[in-house]
Design a protein around this motif. Structure first.
Motif, PDB file in Angstrom:
ATOM      1  N   PHE A 488      -6.111  -6.537  -4.030  1.00  0.00           N
ATOM      2  CA  PHE A 488      -5.665  -6.296  -2.656  1.00  0.00           C
ATOM      3  C   PHE A 488      -4.228  -5.780  -2.692  1.00  0.00           C
ATOM      4  O   PHE A 488      -3.347  -6.379  -3.307  1.00  0.00           O
ATOM      5  N   LEU A 489      -4.017  -4.651  -1.999  1.00  0.00           N
ATOM      6  CA  LEU A 489      -2.715  -3.992  -1.979  1.00  0.00           C
ATOM      7  C   LEU A 489      -2.111  -4.102  -0.586  1.00  0.00           C
ATOM      8  O   LEU A 489      -2.746  -3.738   0.401  1.00  0.00           O
ATOM      9  N   SER A 490      -0.887  -4.602  -0.515  1.00  0.00           N
ATOM     10  CA  SER A 490      -0.149  -4.676   0.747  1.00  0.00           C
ATOM     11  C   SER A 490       1.003  -3.684   0.685  1.00  0.00           C
ATOM     12  O   SER A 490       1.815  -3.726  -0.255  1.00  0.00           O
ATOM     13  N   SER A 491       1.083  -2.788   1.689  1.00  0.00           N
ATOM     14  CA  SER A 491       2.098  -1.740   1.673  1.00  0.00           C
ATOM     15  C   SER A 491       2.829  -1.687   3.009  1.00  0.00           C
ATOM     16  O   SER A 491       2.197  -1.614   4.068  1.00  0.00           O
ATOM     17  N   ARG A 492       4.133  -1.737   2.949  1.00  0.00           N
ATOM     18  CA  ARG A 492       4.937  -1.615   4.163  1.00  0.00           C
ATOM     19  C   ARG A 492       5.017  -0.156   4.584  1.00  0.00           C
ATOM     20  O   ARG A 492       5.386   0.716   3.793  1.00  0.00           O
ATOM     21  N   LEU A 493       4.668   0.105   5.833  1.00  0.00           N
ATOM     22  CA  LEU A 493       4.784   1.438   6.402  1.00  0.00           C
ATOM     23  C   LEU A 493       5.864   1.395   7.468  1.00  0.00           C
ATOM     24  O   LEU A 493       5.669   0.793   8.533  1.00  0.00           O
ATOM     25  N   PRO A 494       7.000   2.021   7.238  1.00  0.00           N
ATOM     26  CA  PRO A 494       8.058   1.999   8.251  1.00  0.00           C
ATOM     27  C   PRO A 494       7.582   2.621   9.556  1.00  0.00           C
ATOM     28  O   PRO A 494       6.629   3.413   9.577  1.00  0.00           O
ATOM     29  N   LYS A 495       8.230   2.275  10.645  1.00  0.00           N
ATOM     30  CA  LYS A 495       7.890   2.896  11.921  1.00  0.00           C
ATOM     31  C   LYS A 495       7.984   4.415  11.776  1.00  0.00           C
ATOM     32  O   LYS A 495       8.855   4.934  11.065  1.00  0.00           O
ATOM     33  N   ALA A 496       7.084   5.105  12.423  1.00  0.00           N
ATOM     34  CA  ALA A 496       7.078   6.573  12.431  1.00  0.00           C
ATOM     35  C   ALA A 496       7.331   7.139  11.036  1.00  0.00           C
ATOM     36  O   ALA A 496       8.394   7.674  10.748  1.00  0.00           O
TER      37      ALA A 496
END
Length: 507
Positions: A488-496
């Protein structure tokens, strides 16, 4: 606590299609400064022996553009190909009716074929079905593809080009539904002409693939009946139908602007449905494929363009359609690329319109440098890392509504498995303008893969632009934004933000 979420499940057996690399194509039209001072400027400090700008070629090769549509576009509907070949000093200057410019014919079919080889690209060549017809199309095909021993193949050889260009993809005109098009036709008129042209061209070279014109955009009053009528005439003899669309943020509503890729998705689904209706009606076994051979953001320079063509006509290579793209434009281009990947089973070719100076990822200054617009980067990333098998992501995400769209996913995503290189790439855009969202990816099917890189394109200012002097909007590799554990991969996606998350099998 935020209720924003995004989850995808990736399995190597849940496939959409193997991607045709030509989905990352582009477009050069004899329009504005695309050719003259764009790809071609003798005397430029980087010009090669043929006058082509090597700084531009380097940027095109960096993207890895697989195919380039040429020479138009609206330009092709008044294009006399014979004027563009032979000794340059003997070529006539012509009034170019589509963009009210003067065409000097310094670059023509053979020169562009030379440029394409240098760029590492194939050619998608359009024929004039506006002011001309079957004979001119067949003569051009004979000139380009027949080896020797006939009028037009021997004419090519007399022009110093011994070997055929062997061009495999041909467009049967351009936007023939549009009243702005020189030689505009009804669907029935065009369908009949396209079919007869297709049959004749395939007599000359049965190996070619032919693209028939679909609607110029979804706002046309004849859409989608145009597609149905044209295909009822030409279905058996063509291989693709074209789609064109451009989007813009004319109302300065970023959330609504970024939702416009949902309209692109609906457009593709509608054309597929229309194609399949005609297939059923004809009892055909063939699936009609799609060529999305014009797509981009386009709206920034419209007023300037209208003024130039109206008040200062007939100049050579005037500055037209020179949109200066900002950060939010790059996000929508990324979303449109994701949409194309999601439909890669039927969209086999596509062309970002255009490539240099004219609504383009690459800009040049006359006698000066070439530089990358903001939209260059998602295009580069998709072409570079989006080769292989498109996977069904089974995306589940929180949603929002905008002025024109409802149920818009906060995150849009596509995934590509390069089975030859044992690499997995996740493309993701966070459309939320306020919050970071964590993308949870189930990658248990890719046992033994490890995180290779997370590239992010983000900026605090939606209107930030690049220039020849400053690259304000640049992608960067980030660390510590992803966690991979037990598949399982968790990735932070910044706003916009535009994100490229790459995994590779441990070697």
């Amino acid at each position: 606590m935020s209720k924003k979420f995004a989850k995808i499940t990736l399995d190597r057996d849940f496939r959409i299609s193997r991607i045709d690399k030509r989905i990352y194509g582009s477009f050069i039209e004899h329009l504005g400064r695309a050719v003259y001072t764009g790809i071609y400027q003798p005397g430029h400090p980087t010009a090669d022996e043929a006058g082509f700008r090597k700084d531009v070629l380097d940027l095109v090769r960096e993207i890895g553009v697989p195919i380039v549509r040429y020479p138009g576009g609206n330009f092709v509907s008044n294009f006399y190909w014979e004027d563009s070949v032979g000794p340059v000093a003997e070529r006539p200057r012509r009034l170019e009716l589509a963009w009210r410019s003067t065409e000097p014919n310094l670059v023509g079919v053979n020169e562009f074929a030379d440029w394409s080889k240098k760029a590492g690209s194939d050619i998608m060549l359009a024929v004039n079905l506006g002011t001309r017809g079957i004979d001119a199309a067949c003569n051009l095909l004979e000139y380009c593809n027949h080896p020797f021993g006939t009028k037009y193949s021997d004419l090519r050889i007399s022009h110093g080009v011994k070997d055929p260009h062997d061009i495999k993809v041909w467009c049967l005109g351009n936007e023939m539904d549009g009243p702005w098009q020189t030689g505009h036709k009804t669907a029935l008129e065009y369908g009949r002409l396209a079919d007869e042209t297709a049959k004749a061209m395939k007599q000359i070279d049965p190996s070619i693939e032919l693209v028939v014109c679909g609607s110029s955009n979804t706002g046309m009053p004849t859409y989608p009946q145009w597609e149905a009528t044209v295909l009822e005439q030409a279905y058996d003899d063509v291989d693709y139908i074209s789609l064109h669309t451009y989007y813009g943020n004319r109302f300065h509503d970023t959330a609504n602007f970024l939702a416009q890729s949902d309209d692109m998705d609906h457009f593709i689904k509608t054309v597929i449905s229309t194609c399949d209706f005609v297939k059923a009606k004809k009892r055909s076994k063939k699936d009609m494929m799609l060529s999305f051979d014009e797509w981009n953001v386009w709206f920034h320079a419209n007023e300037e363009d209208d003024d130039t063509m109206k008040n200062r006509p007939w100049s050579v290579a005037p500055a037209l359609l020179e949109d200066h793209y900002d950060f939010e434009d790059a996000l929508l281009v990324g979303l449109m690329l994701i949409t194309l990947l999601k439909h890669s089973d039927r969209v086999r070719m596509a062309c970002l319109a255009q490539l240099v100076n004219v609504i383009a990822p690459i800009m040049t200054e006359k006698d000066g440098p070439a530089w990358k617009q903001t939209i260059y980067y998602p295009y580069l990333h998709a072409s570079k890392y989006g080769r292989g098998v498109a996977l069904n992501t089974a995306l589940r995400a929180s949603r929002h509504d905008t002025m024109d769209y409802s149920g818009v996913t906060d995150v849009e995503s596509a995934a590509v498995w390069n089975d030859e290189e044992e690499e997995l790439t996740i493309f993701a855009v966070n459309r939320d303008l306020q919050e970071e969202i964590v993308l949870e990816s189930d990658v248990r099917s890719f046992e033994g893969y490890e995180l290779l890189e997370h590239i992010v394109l983000a900026h605090e200012e939606m209107t930030a632009v690049n220039s020849a002097q400053t690259q304000a909007v640049l992608p960067k590799s980030v660390t510590g934004w992803d966690g991979l554990e037990s598949g399982f991969l968790s990735s932070r996606l910044p706003k916009a933000s535009w994100n490229v998350i790459r995994l590779k099998k441990k070697g």
